[in-house]
Structures are given as structure tokens and as C-alpha cells.
Design a protein around this motif. Structure first.
Motif, PDB file in Angstrom:
ATOM      1  N   ALA A 229      11.266  -2.362  -1.712  1.00 52.94           N
ATOM      2  CA  ALA A 229       9.867  -2.301  -1.618  1.00 52.94           C
ATOM      3  C   ALA A 229       9.398  -0.718  -1.284  1.00 52.94           C
ATOM      4  O   ALA A 229       8.616  -0.263  -1.832  1.00 52.94           O
ATOM      5  CB  ALA A 229       9.137  -3.256  -0.699  1.00 52.94           C
ATOM      6  N   THR A 233       7.492   3.212  -4.521  1.00 57.08           N
ATOM      7  CA  THR A 233       6.328   4.302  -4.355  1.00 57.08           C
ATOM      8  C   THR A 233       6.811   5.506  -4.038  1.00 57.08           C
ATOM      9  O   THR A 233       7.916   5.575  -3.426  1.00 57.08           O
ATOM     10  CB  THR A 233       5.234   3.938  -3.410  1.00 57.08           C
ATOM     11  N   SER A 271       4.912  -6.660   0.126  1.00 55.66           N
ATOM     12  CA  SER A 271       4.568  -5.743  -0.634  1.00 55.66           C
ATOM     13  C   SER A 271       4.051  -5.854  -1.910  1.00 55.66           C
ATOM     14  O   SER A 271       4.366  -7.143  -2.560  1.00 55.66           O
ATOM     15  CB  SER A 271       5.685  -4.858  -0.932  1.00 55.66           C
ATOM     16  N   GLU A 272       2.840  -5.545  -2.265  1.00 56.42           N
ATOM     17  CA  GLU A 272       2.213  -5.936  -3.588  1.00 56.42           C
ATOM     18  C   GLU A 272       2.833  -5.112  -4.715  1.00 56.42           C
ATOM     19  O   GLU A 272       2.668  -5.626  -5.832  1.00 56.42           O
ATOM     20  CB  GLU A 272       0.755  -5.040  -3.669  1.00 56.42           C
ATOM     21  N   HIS A 273       4.029  -4.532  -4.500  1.00 53.83           N
ATOM     22  CA  HIS A 273       4.721  -3.926  -5.493  1.00 53.83           C
ATOM     23  C   HIS A 273       5.814  -4.795  -5.799  1.00 53.83           C
ATOM     24  O   HIS A 273       6.680  -4.478  -6.616  1.00 53.83           O
ATOM     25  CB  HIS A 273       5.255  -2.405  -5.378  1.00 53.83           C
ATOM     26  N   ALA A 364       2.576 -10.349  -2.227  1.00 54.82           N
ATOM     27  CA  ALA A 364       1.261  -9.859  -1.455  1.00 54.82           C
ATOM     28  C   ALA A 364       0.341 -11.100  -1.194  1.00 54.82           C
ATOM     29  O   ALA A 364      -0.648 -11.062  -0.134  1.00 54.82           O
ATOM     30  CB  ALA A 364       0.607  -8.873  -1.986  1.00 54.82           C
ATOM     31  N   ASP A 373      -3.952  -6.080  -6.353  1.00 56.60           N
ATOM     32  CA  ASP A 373      -2.391  -6.159  -5.953  1.00 56.60           C
ATOM     33  C   ASP A 373      -2.055  -7.462  -5.741  1.00 56.60           C
ATOM     34  O   ASP A 373      -0.673  -7.610  -5.665  1.00 56.60           O
ATOM     35  CB  ASP A 373      -2.665  -5.602  -4.496  1.00 56.60           C
TER      36      ASP A 373
END
Length: 483
Positions: A229, A233, A271-273, A364, A373
Motif C-alpha cells: 500500500a 503512491t 488503503s483506497e489503492h 477502503a 476511492d
């Protein structure tokens, strides 16, 4: 040259269908590979290897069907054999110089000038081979190749009188790999990067931005998932991507669908990722972790959609034959149970009219309901749009900060946005330059800010048709519509 007279034919092997190519969902796969089978075993560790085909992947890091010990092979097989899409980037963490053990002295029989060593993982360059008259010399008295199952085959140049061989050497040992090898790190004194840290090298070396981080099996561990995660980013300081991980389906994880939420919360997936998949899947006798299949399917969906990641990978037909726990125990979900899994923010698979992927949420959800998200396809669209903007306009950095520059960027972005709207790739996309965001003091400091409005379509996850009994229709049927 043979002398030919008459009519002849020749049959060629069937050509493989070329994989569909796309990079929006470029998979960066971290794991363990049988590097002893690679073309260059000692240059296949902790370095990104780009592969456009199964053959290239096999040459880069090696391949075998032992998914339990060599997790990277799951994704190679799922990508090129199950879905047939490419390219992929491979980051193997097994180091043949350290993750190895001594081969117990083995005696093998020679037949027709060859002998097969029945031990997997042999490092060919470490072998010592002796015959009846003493030690033999590599590449002079014999050569070593590998058969289709990955076993070393010793071919004698002059087999006369040799009936058996004694073999010593080293074999790679995947059991030495730990979660720390996958997470990796940075050596301050040498500058060496390992494991997930190597993701930083993908763009500088290959000029490709990661689309999906995939780590079959190992990503079910909470520490690995958290590290993944963090790597989604700030890649190279500017890029972002998503990851597809596994929710543990071992005996210590979720062994039934009602366990999924508890295991998710214990793993700390927020995590939104990240998207997570439960459980494993089967294709014939092969067992894959769900992330390997779901990531390959996501890349395949993108590649068939003009390389634009606006479509959800959910409810897409996938060529699996069942779902199971990590140990192979069959799991039978109906749609109601699969929906329960989805409600926890976890993807799965559904056998409604054939097996298909099932689930749209990032992990998320349900903590966040922000569509950017929550929905995996929307999250990926935003990351992809941002990466594309950086790649497109990096060339304009340090140009004069005048209106010509502003207009060129806004015009180009709005033309692109209108095109994607016309193609149905999104509901709307446009850019503006607002004076309030760009005071003279900021412009004088060399700064410029734009504002982009994005509206990718959310998935039609819940389609409801309300049925109602209408007495008027029944009356009309008997009266012919007469009052």
C-alpha cells in the motif's frame, strides 16, 4: 544439401497467439521464481525484467508449475496462458548466490549418452560431475541443459563405457525466502534495493509506469500488504498506481465466507489503492491465489478497452474451473454469499452462468463511500489520468510561464477529455486555469496550478426491477378493455 525431386510437404509447429498488449494495467509482479532456469540466473534478482510473452518471462526469471514454492510463476501462467495479455514486469527476490543449499551427492544412470538428475533447482554452473575414470570437465566432456520439467540433463560428449555419473553441486532453496525478502529495503552503504523497493526502478529503467502491483501468496501477510500500500503512491516522487492483494485463505485465515471481515480487519487493510481477493482459484489441477487471476483479468480488460482503465474488472468471464482455499479445499459460494464478501470490501468469484470475477470495491470500503476511492475502477481512472498528465507535460517544464503555455495545456487536455466522453469512457473531463489558484506571487515563484474535473462512470452494481401485480391489466384481459 539434399537433392530433392518430386512433391514434398513440411509441417511447422502451431504458432501461439500473440498476447494482447496494454500498459494501463501494467502488472509489476514481486515474488519468487526458479531463476536457475533463467538465461542469466545471476542477473535475475531484485531487478525489473520486462516480458511481453511467456517465452520472455521464462527466459528472464525461469518458470515451473510449482506455484507453492515459486509464487511468481502463478502470475506468469495466469497472464500469458489463462488470459493471454502483456506485458508484465517481474521482480524476483530469490538470490541464487545466497538462497541455496548443497545438493546431496547423487548417482544417476546414463542412457543413450544422457543422464537426468531427479532434483529440482540445480544451479548448472555449480555442478561437478564424475564418471568411472574421474571428474569430467563441463562443456568439454559434457553439457548441461534442462528438460520441460526443470530437471538437469547431463549430455556426454563421448559416452563410451560410462554407465553412471556422480553429481554434486548446489540447488536454489525457496524455503529460505521470508516476508522480509519480499518487503525488501535499501542498503545505505551499497545503494542496493531489494524486494518492493525495486518498484522505484521500473520507470527509470523501462520507461513504463506501474499500473498494478501484484504479489501472489505473500500479499496475504499484513506486513507485506501494508508495504505494498505504501508503494502505490509517490512512485519516483510523482506516480501512483493500485495493487491487488490476497486475503489469507490458509488454515490461519478465512476458511469460510463469514470469516472474511474478521480476517480483513486483523490484516488492517484500509488503503483506497488496494483491492483484495478471497479465496484462491483453480484452473484444472492448478491452484492460483486470487490476486494472480484478478490482476491478469484487470490488465486484459484494459487492453481490450483501448488501454483505458475505466471499466470495472467485476463480472468478467474468466477461465477458471472453481474456487478453493489455499490447501485446495473446495469453496462453494452462491451469489448471496459472494455479495456478503463484497460488502466487506473484498473481491471474489461467482459462478452464475459460468465463472466470473465479482466485486467492485477497494478495501477502503465500507470505511469510505467516496466514489473516487471506493470503486476500484474509479480509483484506477484517477491514478491513470494523473500519471498520463505527468508523462505528457513533463516536456513543458521550464518553458516560459505565459498564456501560450497555459492555453496549450488546457486545450490539449480538454480535447482529450471530450474524446473520452464521446467514447463513453467517462461522464465528463475538463480542465480550467483559475486566477484565484495562481496569484502573481506564485507565478513569480515559478509555480502554476491547473484544476481538472473528472467523472468516470461508477459501476452499475445494483440493478433493481420492481414488479407489481396490476389488477387493471387482468380486468382488461377479460373485458377487452371495455369499461
Amino acid at each position: 544439401m539434399a537433392y530433392n525431386h518430386g512433391v514434398r510437404v513440411q509441417e511447422n509447429p502451431t504458432a501461439l497467439v500473440a498476447p494482447i498488449e496494454g500498459t494501463a494495467g501494467l502488472q509489476v509482479i514481486i515474488g519468487v521464481a526458479p531463476v536457475n532456469l533463467a538465461e542469466d540466473p545471476y542477473n535475475a534478482t531484485n531487478t525489473p525484467k520486462l516480458a511481453y510473452s511467456f517465452a520472455e518471462a521464462s527466459a528472464a526469471v525461469g518458470y515451473c508449475d510449482d506455484f507453492e514454492n515459486y509464487s511468481m510463476c502463478e502470475s506468469i501462467d495466469a497472464t500469458f496462458r489463462v488470459l493471454n495479455v502483456g506485458p508484465i514486469v517481474l521482480i524476483n527476490v530469490l538470490d541464487p548466490k545466497t538462497h541455496r543449499k548443497a545438493l546431496e551427492e547423487t548417482t544417476v544412470q546414463v542412457e543413450d549418452g544422457t543422464a537426468t538428475v531427479p532434483v529440482f533447482g540445480i544451479l548448472a554452473d555449480t555442478l561437478t560431475v564424475s564418471g568411472d575414470s574421474g571428474e569430467l570437465t563441463a562443456d568439454t566432456d559434457y553439457v548441461v541443459t534442462f528438460d520441460d520439467d526443470g530437471y538437469a540433463v547431463i549430455s556426454l560428449v563421448d559416452p563410451e563405457g560410462i554407465t553412471e555419473l556422480t553429481v554434486n553441486g548446489y540447488v536454489i532453496d525457496p524455503s529460505q525466502i521470508t516476508y522480509n525478502d519480499i518487503i525488501g529495503g535499501y542498503n545505505v552503504s551499497t545503494g542496493e534495493e531489494k524486494g518492493l523497493e525495486v518498484i522505484r526502478q521500473v520507470f527509470p529503467k523501462l520507461q513504463l509506469t506501474p499500473g498494478l502491483i501484484v504479489c501472489p501468496k505473500w500479499s496475504a501477510n499484513a506486513n507485506v500488504a501494508a508495504a505494498i500500500a505504501a508503494k502505490c503512491t509517490g512512485i519516483n516522487g510523482v506516480f501512483s498506481c493500485e495493487a491487488i492483494t490476497d486475503l489469507d485463505s490458509s488454515e490461519n485465515g478465512a476458511t469460510k465466507y463469514t470469516d472474511v471481515n474478521e480476517v480483513k480487519q486483523a490484516t488492517g487493510l484500509v488503503s483506497e489503492h488496494l483491492a483484495a481477493v478471497w479465496p484462491c482459484v483453480k484452473v484444472g489441477e492448478k491452484i492460483y491465489h486470487g490476486s494472480a487471476i484478478m490482476a491478469a483479468l484487470t490488465a486484459y480488460t484494459d487492453a481490450n478497452n483501448d488501454d483505458v482503465p475505466n471499466l470495472s474488472p467485476s463480472n468478467k468471464v474468466v477461465g477458471i474451473t472453481g474456487i478453493c482455499l489455499e490447501d485446495g479445499t473446495e469453496v462453494i459460494l452462491d451469489e448471496e454469499q459472494a455479495n456478503t464478501v463484497n460488502s466487506y470490501g473484498i473481491m471474489t468469484f461467482n459462478n452464475f452462468s459460468g465463472w466470473a470475477s465479482w466485486g467492485n470495491n477497494t478495501v477502503a470500503y465500507p470505511s469510505t463511500t467516496d466514489p473516487k476511492d471506493r470503486w476500484f475502477c474509479c480509483r484506477r481512472f484517477f491514478s491513470w489520468w494523473g500519471n498520463s498528465f505527468i508523462l505528457t507535460y513533463h516536456q513543458k517544464v521550464d518553458n516560459p510561464a505565459d498564456y501560450r503555455l497555459i492555453e496549450s495545456i488546457i486545450d490539449a487536455e480538454n480535447i482529450k477529455g471530450n474524446a473520452y466522453v464521446a467514447q463513453g469512457k467517462c461522464a465528463g473531463a475538463y480542465m480550467e486555469y483559475r486566477a484565484s489558484d495562481n496569484p502573481v506571487t506564485e507565478v513569480m515563484a515559478g509555480k502554476m496550478q491547473f484544476y481538472t474535473h473528472l467523472a468516470p462512470y461508477t459501476p452499475a452494481e445494483d440493478i433493481l426491477n420492481v414488479l407489481e401485480f396490476d389488477p387493471d391489466l387482468l380486468e382488461a384481459a377479460f373485458t377487452g378493455g371495455e369499461s
